[in-house]
Design an enzyme around this catalytic site. Structure first.
Site, short mmCIF file in Angstrom:
data_model
loop_
_atom_site.label_atom_id
_atom_site.label_comp_id
_atom_site.label_asym_id
_atom_site.label_seq_id
_atom_site.Cartn_x
_atom_site.Cartn_y
_atom_site.Cartn_z
N GLU A 1 1.82 -0.99 3.85
CA GLU A 1 1.76 0.24 3.04
C GLU A 1 2.94 1.19 3.18
O GLU A 1 2.89 2.30 2.66
CB GLU A 1 0.42 0.98 3.28
CG GLU A 1 -0.77 0.16 2.81
CD GLU A 1 -2.10 0.89 2.81
OE1 GLU A 1 -2.18 1.99 3.37
OE2 GLU A 1 -3.06 0.34 2.25
C1 BMA Z 1 -5.47 0.89 4.42
C2 BMA Z 1 -5.25 0.06 5.63
C3 BMA Z 1 -5.59 0.80 6.87
C4 BMA Z 1 -6.79 1.67 6.70
C5 BMA Z 1 -7.57 1.28 5.49
C6 BMA Z 1 -8.77 2.13 5.25
O1 BMA Z 1 -4.61 1.96 4.37
O2 BMA Z 1 -3.98 -0.48 5.63
O3 BMA Z 1 -4.50 1.55 7.29
O4 BMA Z 1 -7.56 1.66 7.82
O5 BMA Z 1 -6.76 1.34 4.37
O6 BMA Z 1 -8.42 3.44 4.91
#
Ligand code: BMA
Length: 812
Positions: free
Chosen positions: A418
């Site tokens: 991300e």
């Molecule tokens: C995304 C994942 C995690 C997180 C999840 C739930 O951002 O990559 O970083 O725990 O969503 O919010």
């Protein structure tokens, strides 16, 4: 060549920073970490209970010394190295007062020449760990702050990011010798690195590098696999050799569901004039892997292709299984990965806020046929490209690419989690004001290292990522996507509006199982928002989102037990809907990777298996939704269709019977549907109008059945349904290690769950979320550590149905 583990007689003591305990040494376990040692010594409460986490912050702000003494008898070898497979994180290592070196990266191994420092007799080895916060905050000050998703400096230290807290994990900042440490003695030369690369054509290329004491000798390298042996001469002065050989018609390694997982031992040995110097064994598998990213009329694909066969990824995301990863041994990995397989998974994505897992993880995945997608450990933050970081990241990547190269299960290296999305959408660019954020790692350094060291394995710069730097990283038409607006803002039915090419993350929360939640908190009176329970809900407005997620479907739960059951059912329904929809889009969509498989402590989260390893209802739902052959009813523009998903190598002939029933049983309309679905394809047929709309949507359902499988469709949300009061008969029969319960429905019963863990934390049931029509029976087997009370076992809050809740609440 001899190896001696140094895993005994360690102690630990605070040596600076902000210690809340006295200076006396405490017995320490190696591998391990400060938290688990202090816990074992009775000096801190269990960090996973209640809000104890809050009282342990000082540990990450304290400097610690690990120390051992050991006897050494010179063994005649010319050289001895201290091998550290993992030090967490910022350490100075000293033997008998001689500083061997300094470390600043949990993700890599270190080797120190201790030949000159070792003494015959008693030796004293000390690893002094500086407080991780002090190091990270100093670098943050020096290099300039960078945006991150959590107010912690995890992007300024090469350490498991989620140690600093996450939206499912506590902030427990560890220190310690987290992987094995020991002495290796050798003479003349040793193997420094061995990187085998095996292809489906039977080719094996083995790259080796050596360490030598003197360059003078000519050495021989011998490689054996599948009865083939090749020898190469390494002339004096050279430190590297590549050996190639070819195995005729090797048995191919396949992901589970596509074939077997034959593994071959690859033996590498190094010899000098006086005989064998070093040797090692790696297990390899013959397979090809590529990612099909071809452009098409919908955008561009992201399809894993193994041995030429496109594979739909039945996946889930993997987080570190414990905040203290040294506690995760091979047996625990085996349990968890078997749970993954039994839920129908063929892929796990090791998420970038965690670690490169231990060899056991990948060994098990090789054996089980679980594909592994490995993120490099960068997540949800801008990472600096100055100071010690570029060199550390290169060293760490070289180390791990080399270590993991033999594993056939590993099919993808991914640059980060991300961070491309963050840079594009989360306001980072303004805050960075031109400072570096990691692009150099994801688009240059890491792909270069993968191309150099592991060229046959695909690399993808990040997830989500759309395949080029100009496009929006989370463009669903291209590459990998993370779908989070649904959980955060929308009704879960919105998954149906999305057609991702590969859903690498999507998730919906639900609480941990009752026994886990009870173990994690001493809260006497349970309410969803009771302070000590709420401490185990880390998501932004998590309980608010759970409540809003229920609203369209269920009446507002008025007891804790109803809340617990309904939020778990809703989590399972949400993910079932997403998975079935994404699978029905194959081959446009080539992957469904649920967030998340596991948890690291007792918590309300997106996981299918909770922090104590108990399966939540979602796990059972995944097992259904990921079945190789699945019938599902999908709403499409022109009405309902039956989708038959055939993820097997045999054509599936589906003679189905579709029936519109009234809740009380009678068939209101029925028809036969027939379709034949070729191997690895999805077939759809429209469902005729007489069945696809209801005269009374609140009191009718549609079933479509074929041998062994059935799809259900309800025309109204549960809260509007005229569900009858639960009415069923039960018959109990002892079976080996437990009891079999035959439950016969006298009325339609929705989503029967049996929460045996409420009676015995060790008890497990073999199925959940069973829906029965009047007259139907289900057989559930409960295995337990002790006999269970038959009355309690067959009544709420142990045995639950949606009927319990809906029938007594007037429709809103
Ligand atoms: C995304 C994942 C995690 C997180 C999840 C739930 O951002 O990559 O970083 O725990 O969503 O919010």
């Amino acid at each position: 060549m001899t190896y001696r583990a140094l895993d005994r007689a360690w102690t630990l003591r605070p040596i600076g920073g902000e210690p809340h305990i006295g200076p006396d040494p405490v017995p320490a376990t190696v591998p391990g970490c400060v938290h688990t040692d202090l816990l074992a010594a009775g000096l801190i409460p269990d960090p996973y209970l209640d809000d104890n986490e809050l009282r342990l912050r000082w540990i990450g702000r304290t400097d610690w010394a690990y120390e051992t003494t050991f006897d050494w008898t010179p063994d005649g070898a010319a050289r001895t190295d201290l091998e550290c497979a993992g030090l967490d994180t910022v350490a100075t290592v000293e033997l008998n007062g001689v500083v061997l070196g300094e470390t600043a990266n949990m993700h890599r191994s270190y080797r120190f020449d201790v030949t000159g420092a070792l003494r015959p007799g008693a030796n004293r080895l000390v690893a002094r760990f500086a407080a991780p916060y002090a190091y990270a905050e100093r670098l943050r000050d020096e290099l300039g702050d960078r945006p991150s998703s959590y107010p912690e400096p995890y992007n300024f230290i090469r350490k498991m990011a989620c140690n600093f807290g996450w939206d499912w994990g506590p902030t427990l900042v560890t220190a310690g010798i987290w992987r094995p440490i020991g002495l290796r003695s050798w003479s003349t030369a040793r193997l420094a690195a061995v990187r085998p690369q095996a292809g489906a054509d039977g080719s094996v290329i083995v790259h080796t590098t050596l360490d030598r004491i003197s360059p003078a000798e000519e050495l021989t390298l011998t490689v054996c696999v599948a009865g083939r042996t090749t020898t190469a001469v390494i002339p004096a002065g050279q430190n590297a050799a590549t050996v190639e050989l070819k195995v005729d018609a090797p048995a191919l390694w396949w992901p589970r569901g596509h074939g077997d997982q034959p593994l071959y031992d690859l033996d590498v040995s190094l010899a000098g004039p006086g005989g064998t110097l070093d040797g090692l064994r790696r297990r390899i598998g013959f397979r090809d892997i590529r990612v099909d990213t071809a452009a098409d009329e919908r955008g561009s694909a992201f399809t894993l292709v193994v041995n030429g066969v496109p594979v739909f990824a039945h996946g889930a995301n993997w987080i570190p299984d414990d905040c203290f990863p040294a506690r995760v041994d091979r047996d625990r990995y085996a349990v968890r990965l078997r749970q993954a397989c039994e839920a129908g998974l063929n892929l796990v994505r090791i998420w970038g806020g965690g670690i490169y897992e231990s060899d056991d993880f990948y060994d098990l995945c090789d054996e089980l046929g679980l594909l592994v997608w490995q993120d490099f450990p960068f997540a949800c933050a801008a990472y600096p490209e100055e100071g010690p970081f570029p060199a550390e990241i290169e060293a760490e990547a070289r180390d791990n690419i080399t270590r993991l190269a033999p594993h056939p299960s590993l099919v993808l290296w991914c640059g980060n989690n991300e961070n491309l999305w963050g840079f594009s959408d989360w306001g980072w660019q303004e805050r960075l004001a031109g400072r570096t954020w990691g692009a150099g790692y994801y688009f240059d350094l890491l792909p270069r290292l993968v191309a150099e060291l592991d060229p046959a394995r695909p690399y993808w710069p990040g997830s989500p990522y759309s395949g080029d730097r100009e496009s929006h990283p989370d463009d669903l038409g291209h590459g990998t996507a993370h779908i989070w607006d649904v959980w955060n803002e929308r009704d879960y039915a919105a998954y149906r509006e999305k057609a991702p090419r590969f859903a690498a993350e999507f998730g919906f929360q639900g609480p941990a199982t009752y026994a886990t939640l009870r173990r994690g908190s001493t809260e006497e009176e349970l309410t969803p928002d009771a302070p000590l329970l709420l401490h185990h809900q880390k998501a932004d407005d998590g309980n608010g989102k759970l409540a809003r997620g229920l609203e369209p479907y269920f009446p507002k739960p008025d007891t804790f037990d109803d809340w617990h059951y309904l939020t778990q059912v809703n989590q399972a329904r949400a993910i079932t809907l997403g998975v079935e929809h994404f699978r029905s889009l194959w081959p446009v969509c080539a992957g469904s990777v649920v967030w998340q498989l596991n948890d690291c402590w007792p918590v309300t989260s997106w996981a299918a298996v909770d922090g104590d390893g108990r399966r939540k209802p979602l796990w059972y739902a995944l097992r259904r939704a990921y079945a190789d052959r699945l019938l599902t009813v999908q709403p499409r523009a022109d009405g309902l269709v039956l989708a038959a998903i055939n993820d097997t190598d045999l054509a599936w002939d589906v003679p189905a019977r579709a029936v519109r029933h009234s809740f009380t049983g009678p068939e209101l309309a029925a028809t036969r549907l027939r379709l034949t679905v070729p191997p690895r394809q999805v077939g759809t047929v429209p469902i005729p109008a007489a069945l696809s709309s209801a005269a009374d949507p609140t009191a009718e359902l549609l079933t479509v059945s074929t041998a062994g499988t059935r799809a259900l469709w309800f025309f109204a949300p549960d809260k509007d349904q005229a569900l009858p009061a639960p009415d069923f008969a039960t018959a109990l029969r002892p079976v080996d290690g437990g009891v079999e319960i035959t439950l016969t429905a006298r009325v339609l019963l929705r989503d029967i769950c049996l929460f045996a863990d409420r009676l015995d934390p060790a008890a497990e049931v073999d199925d959940m979320l069973v829906t029965l029509l009047p007259g139907e029976s289900a057989r559930l087997i409960v295995r337990s550590s002790r006999p269970l009370d038959p009355v309690a076992l067959t009544a709420p809050p142990v045995l639950r149905t949606v009927n319990d809740i809906v029938h007594r609440t007037p429709a809103t």
